[in-house]
Every structure is written in C-alpha cells, then in structure tokens.
Design a protein around this motif. Structure first.
Motif, PDB file in Angstrom:
ATOM      1  N   ASN A   1       0.837  -1.197   0.000  1.00  0.00           N
ATOM      2  CA  ASN A   1       0.000   0.000   0.000  1.00  0.00           C
ATOM      3  C   ASN A   1       0.874   1.250   0.000  1.00  0.00           C
ATOM      4  O   ASN A   1       1.790   1.380   0.803  1.00  0.00           O
ATOM      5  CB  ASN A   1      -0.902  -0.010   1.234  1.00  0.00           C
TER       6      ASN A   1
ATOM      7  N   THR B   1       5.445   0.998   4.366  1.00  0.00           N
ATOM      8  CA  THR B   1       4.162   1.178   3.708  1.00  0.00           C
ATOM      9  C   THR B   1       3.201   1.957   4.599  1.00  0.00           C
ATOM     10  O   THR B   1       3.364   2.012   5.818  1.00  0.00           O
ATOM     11  CB  THR B   1       3.519  -0.179   3.347  1.00  0.00           C
TER      12      THR B   1
ATOM     13  N   LYS C   1      -0.661   2.880   6.085  1.00  0.00           N
ATOM     14  CA  LYS C   1      -1.888   2.183   6.487  1.00  0.00           C
ATOM     15  C   LYS C   1      -3.035   2.724   5.651  1.00  0.00           C
ATOM     16  O   LYS C   1      -3.296   3.920   5.663  1.00  0.00           O
ATOM     17  CB  LYS C   1      -2.133   2.429   7.976  1.00  0.00           C
ATOM     18  N   TYR C   2      -3.696   1.860   4.923  1.00  0.00           N
ATOM     19  CA  TYR C   2      -4.851   2.175   4.073  1.00  0.00           C
ATOM     20  C   TYR C   2      -4.489   3.274   3.144  1.00  0.00           C
ATOM     21  O   TYR C   2      -4.918   4.183   2.802  1.00  0.00           O
ATOM     22  CB  TYR C   2      -6.098   2.474   4.878  1.00  0.00           C
TER      23      TYR C   2
END
Length: 67
Positions: A30, A64, A66-67
């Motif tokens: 992500n 990465t 989160k969301y």
C-alpha cells in the motif's frame, strides 16, 4: 512447517502441502509502486484448510502506509 507435532485444527491431519498463488495474483504494498510479492500457503492435505499464508518478499512492505 517444520514442527512435527502440528495438527490441522479442522481435521487433525499432520500432513501438509505447500502452494503458491498463481498468475498475476500478487499482494501489492500500500502506498508504493512495485511488482508486489507472491502469496505462499501451507495447506492440510486431507481437508484443504490453510494453516499459514505469507508473502515471499516481505521487505517490499517496509515503510508502507496504512490504508
């Protein structure tokens, strides 16, 4: 899986196989542009229950979002 005492929680079987998700079905990090990583699975050879799932290239997921 290396532990010889592991049993499938669904059927009690102690024999497992290993599989890899095929095709272009990779897990992508992500917030990063990369080619992702294939998913690997540890599967009960009696009932098909998936005991483990993991990516083969975990370093691609460092940093990465989160969301």
């Amino acid at each position: 899986m290396t532990n010889e005492n592991v049993q499938c929680p669904k059927c009690g079987c102690t024999e497992f196989g290993y599989g890899k998700q095929g095709g272009y079905a990779t897990v992508n990090a992500n917030g990063k542009l990369n080619l992702g990583s294939p998913m690997m699975f540890v599967i009960c050879t009696d009932c098909g229950y998936v005991l483990e799932s993991y990516v083969t290239k975990p370093n691609k997921f460092k940093g990465t979002t989160k969301y």
